[in-house]
Design a protein around this motif. Structure first.
Motif, PDB file in Angstrom:
ATOM      1  N   LEU A 200     -82.858  21.411 -73.668  1.00 10.90           N
ATOM      2  CA  LEU A 200     -83.835  21.551 -74.756  1.00 10.90           C
ATOM      3  C   LEU A 200     -83.148  21.674 -76.113  1.00 10.90           C
ATOM      4  N   LEU A 201     -83.868  21.245 -77.144  1.00 14.13           N
ATOM      5  CA  LEU A 201     -83.390  21.378 -78.519  1.00 14.13           C
ATOM      6  C   LEU A 201     -83.999  22.607 -79.184  1.00 14.13           C
ATOM      7  N   GLY A 202     -84.875  23.284 -78.470  1.00 16.35           N
ATOM      8  CA  GLY A 202     -85.485  24.496 -78.999  1.00 16.35           C
ATOM      9  C   GLY A 202     -86.585  24.939 -78.068  1.00 16.35           C
ATOM     10  N   CYS A 203     -86.929  26.215 -78.152  1.00 17.07           N
ATOM     11  CA  CYS A 203     -87.847  26.796 -77.178  1.00 17.07           C
ATOM     12  C   CYS A 203     -88.379  28.112 -77.736  1.00 17.07           C
TER      13      CYS A 203
ATOM     14  N   MET B 129     -80.790  28.271 -79.012  1.00  7.88           N
ATOM     15  CA  MET B 129     -81.229  29.636 -78.674  1.00  7.88           C
ATOM     16  C   MET B 129     -82.747  29.739 -78.725  1.00  7.88           C
ATOM     17  N   ALA B 130     -83.310  30.267 -77.680  1.00  4.70           N
ATOM     18  CA  ALA B 130     -84.759  30.404 -77.618  1.00  4.70           C
ATOM     19  C   ALA B 130     -85.231  31.545 -78.517  1.00  4.70           C
ATOM     20  N   ARG B 131     -86.450  31.399 -79.005  1.00  2.00           N
ATOM     21  CA  ARG B 131     -87.113  32.506 -79.698  1.00  2.00           C
ATOM     22  C   ARG B 131     -88.077  33.149 -78.700  1.00  2.00           C
ATOM     23  N   VAL B 132     -87.849  34.435 -78.404  1.00  2.00           N
ATOM     24  CA  VAL B 132     -88.636  35.147 -77.399  1.00  2.00           C
ATOM     25  C   VAL B 132     -89.202  36.408 -78.030  1.00  2.00           C
ATOM     26  N   VAL B 133     -90.510  36.573 -77.990  1.00  2.00           N
ATOM     27  CA  VAL B 133     -91.158  37.697 -78.674  1.00  2.00           C
ATOM     28  C   VAL B 133     -92.237  38.300 -77.788  1.00  2.00           C
ATOM     29  N   VAL B 134     -92.310  39.653 -77.792  1.00  2.00           N
ATOM     30  CA  VAL B 134     -93.433  40.366 -77.181  1.00  2.00           C
ATOM     31  C   VAL B 134     -94.088  41.162 -78.302  1.00  2.00           C
ATOM     32  N   GLN B 135     -95.380  40.986 -78.493  1.00  2.00           N
ATOM     33  CA  GLN B 135     -96.025  41.634 -79.635  1.00  2.00           C
ATOM     34  C   GLN B 135     -97.500  41.914 -79.340  1.00  2.00           C
ATOM     35  N   ASP B 136     -98.057  42.871 -80.111  1.00  2.00           N
ATOM     36  CA  ASP B 136     -99.496  43.143 -80.029  1.00  2.00           C
ATOM     37  C   ASP B 136    -100.286  42.096 -80.812  1.00  2.00           C
ATOM     38  N   ALA B 137     -99.768  41.724 -81.958  1.00  2.00           N
ATOM     39  CA  ALA B 137    -100.517  40.882 -82.892  1.00  2.00           C
ATOM     40  C   ALA B 137    -100.709  39.467 -82.359  1.00  2.00           C
TER      41      ALA B 137
ATOM     42  N   ALA C 200     -85.703  40.698 -71.814  1.00  2.00           N
ATOM     43  CA  ALA C 200     -84.592  40.102 -71.059  1.00  2.00           C
ATOM     44  C   ALA C 200     -85.112  39.090 -70.035  1.00  2.00           C
ATOM     45  N   ALA C 201     -86.232  39.417 -69.386  1.00  2.00           N
ATOM     46  CA  ALA C 201     -86.781  38.499 -68.388  1.00  2.00           C
ATOM     47  C   ALA C 201     -87.226  37.192 -69.049  1.00  2.00           C
ATOM     48  N   LEU C 202     -87.885  37.303 -70.204  1.00  2.00           N
ATOM     49  CA  LEU C 202     -88.320  36.084 -70.906  1.00  2.00           C
ATOM     50  C   LEU C 202     -87.109  35.276 -71.377  1.00  2.00           C
ATOM     51  N   ALA C 203     -86.106  35.958 -71.882  1.00  2.00           N
ATOM     52  CA  ALA C 203     -84.907  35.257 -72.358  1.00  2.00           C
ATOM     53  C   ALA C 203     -84.220  34.522 -71.207  1.00  2.00           C
ATOM     54  N   ARG C 204     -84.238  35.129 -70.028  1.00  2.00           N
ATOM     55  CA  ARG C 204     -83.600  34.504 -68.865  1.00  2.00           C
ATOM     56  C   ARG C 204     -84.374  33.243 -68.451  1.00  2.00           C
ATOM     57  N   ILE C 205     -85.697  33.339 -68.482  1.00  2.00           N
ATOM     58  CA  ILE C 205     -86.540  32.185 -68.137  1.00  2.00           C
ATOM     59  C   ILE C 205     -86.322  31.054 -69.152  1.00  2.00           C
ATOM     60  N   ALA C 206     -86.289  31.414 -70.426  1.00  2.00           N
ATOM     61  CA  ALA C 206     -86.089  30.403 -71.474  1.00  2.00           C
ATOM     62  C   ALA C 206     -84.711  29.762 -71.344  1.00  2.00           C
ATOM     63  N   ALA C 207     -83.698  30.571 -71.048  1.00  2.00           N
ATOM     64  CA  ALA C 207     -82.346  30.025 -70.903  1.00  2.00           C
ATOM     65  C   ALA C 207     -82.279  29.057 -69.725  1.00  2.00           C
ATOM     66  N   GLU C 208     -83.004  29.371 -68.664  1.00  2.00           N
ATOM     67  CA  GLU C 208     -83.041  28.487 -67.503  1.00  2.00           C
ATOM     68  C   GLU C 208     -83.691  27.149 -67.882  1.00  2.00           C
ATOM     69  N   ALA C 209     -84.758  27.192 -68.659  1.00  2.00           N
ATOM     70  CA  ALA C 209     -85.407  25.947 -69.108  1.00  2.00           C
ATOM     71  C   ALA C 209     -84.466  25.140 -70.002  1.00  2.00           C
ATOM     72  N   GLU C 210     -83.772  25.828 -70.905  1.00  2.00           N
ATOM     73  CA  GLU C 210     -82.840  25.136 -71.811  1.00  2.00           C
ATOM     74  C   GLU C 210     -81.727  24.451 -71.025  1.00  2.00           C
ATOM     75  N   ARG C 211     -81.279  25.120 -69.977  1.00  2.00           N
ATOM     76  CA  ARG C 211     -80.204  24.563 -69.150  1.00  2.00           C
ATOM     77  C   ARG C 211     -80.690  23.343 -68.368  1.00  2.00           C
ATOM     78  N   ARG C 212     -81.878  23.471 -67.754  1.00  2.00           N
ATOM     79  CA  ARG C 212     -82.342  22.383 -66.890  1.00  2.00           C
ATOM     80  C   ARG C 212     -82.705  21.123 -67.651  1.00  2.00           C
ATOM     81  N   TRP C 213     -83.281  21.290 -68.866  1.00  2.83           N
ATOM     82  CA  TRP C 213     -83.793  20.102 -69.574  1.00  2.83           C
ATOM     83  C   TRP C 213     -83.057  19.822 -70.889  1.00  2.83           C
TER      84      TRP C 213
END
Lengths: 154, 88, 154, 88
Positions: free
Chosen positions: C75-78, C1-9, C60-73
């Motif tokens: 991945l063991l983490g992202c 499962m990817a870690r996806v964050v949007v933040q100010d800091a 949701a958009a970032l999670a979808r992009i990360a899931a696509e990367a995990e599927r294609r390669w």
């Protein structure tokens, strides 16, 4: 000027990243790669990996590879750290950082640095398995092919 | 005037097979390149014969730069023999 | 499962790297990219960059992009972290990390993640210059071309 | 039964140009897709005419997914209009 280090100790990815970028406002992107020791090798469980090198040659070889990356991609900074000695599964082995004005250059230089390092820097890996067996890792044809992608026409 | 000499280093499985990490050698008269040095080492000792056998992948550096069979050797050179590198 | 964050800091590159790899012995390589604010844009001096986004869609958009990367390669983490709000020159904007058994996958996934993020995640940059002028950054054809490299045949 | 409605969001230069970040709209009878919504907005107000002028690059999402002119619209949908994205 690239920062090139060969050491036994672990490196601190965050500190190296901070050192490369501190006070800089001209960098647009930083690419990075960290190689780590995998526990399974050819289906066997690793106890440790031992990294041997040729001390009189290593630093110069890494500096030459880094200088080539800086020349090709007009880098704004570059760090290469390679560990030697005994490393256990999960341990980081190598760190490459490349900073540039744009991401294409930063990412391409990162790939180049690790590909060339794997075929042009005098390090040798010995795998020691949980059952007591040990052997020297053989060079992989894929690594030669990866490095050859970066060869320039004469 | 001292005799011409080479300093030779061995790494990884070559070092272990030979039980030898380095040695200094008075430069033999018929050795003037990496290729002729390898031929001389093979004649000297069967262990070197096995290491430099046909098809074995052994790399060489002279004065810390990658070298080939035609690379010339001179007094005081540091010559290293090792397998293809596997770092990174 | 990817870690996806949007933040100010700001994010902590070392801490994110440590979190991604902690306790893992199956990872062989981690690729990373950090994008930062450059002070000069088109020859003009930037005072700050302001990042706007579409909150209900971004994660949701970032999670979808990360899931696509995990599927294609495989991945063991992202990890994908994107900042929003006001950012000054030198500040980090975005962090991408991709961990895999082998370096080719880690580096390719890193490139894919940043290329897709730049064309498929709802962020908009506004540049505020030292002389008081401000304008919205226009999308670059190069970014579309970079993202298109990763399109798969149907 | 309440009237069918849309929630519309505007981002970046569209938001600034319109002086409007979001609005709710009773769904007009002849609006059933993104394309017919854009046509309706252009007729409603000149500012929208300028924003959706020929050749302007405006992107759209319906319920947080990228959408095109043919994407159908229904009661309760969230529609967002924005320029091509520039993050990363």
């Amino acid at each position: 000027m690239a920062r090139v280090v060969v050491q036994d100790a672990a490196f601190d990815v965050g500190a190296e990243f901070a050192a490369l970028t501190a006070g800089r406002c001209d960098i647009g992107g930083i690419g990075a790669f960290v190689g780590t020791v995998r526990e399974l090798s050819g289906g066997q469980r690793l106890a440790a990996m031992t990294l041997e090198h040729y001390p009189a040659m290593t630093a110069a070889a890494l500096a030459r590879i880094a200088a080539e990356a800086e020349r090709r991609w007009d880098l704004l900074g570059c760090t290469v750290i390679h560990r030697v000695g005994r490393l256990e599964p999960g341990a980081p082995i190598v760190l490459v950082l490349a900073a540039a004005a744009h991401r294409d250059a930063a990412l391409a230089a990162t790939g180049f640095l690790i590909d060339w390092l794997k075929t042009k820097a005098p390090f040798w890996k010995k795998e020691c398995f949980a059952d007591g067996a040990a052997h020297w890792v053989e060079a992989r044809a894929e690594d030669d092919a990866a490095a050859a992608r970066w060869s320039e026409p004469d | 005037m001292g005799a011409a000499s080479l300093h030779i280093l061995y790494f990884a499985w070559l070092r272990e097979r030979l039980g030898l990490g380095e040695e200094s050698l008075a430069l033999p008269e018929d050795v003037d390149s990496v290729g002729t040095l390898i031929a001389w080492l093979r004649r000297r000792d069967d262990r070197f014969g096995a290491i430099f056998a046909e098809g074995r992948l052994v790399r060489c550096a002279v004065n810390q730069e990658f070298a080939g069979p035609d690379t010339p050797l001179a007094d005081g050179d540091e010559v290293a023999f090792f397998p293809p590198v596997t770092g990174g």
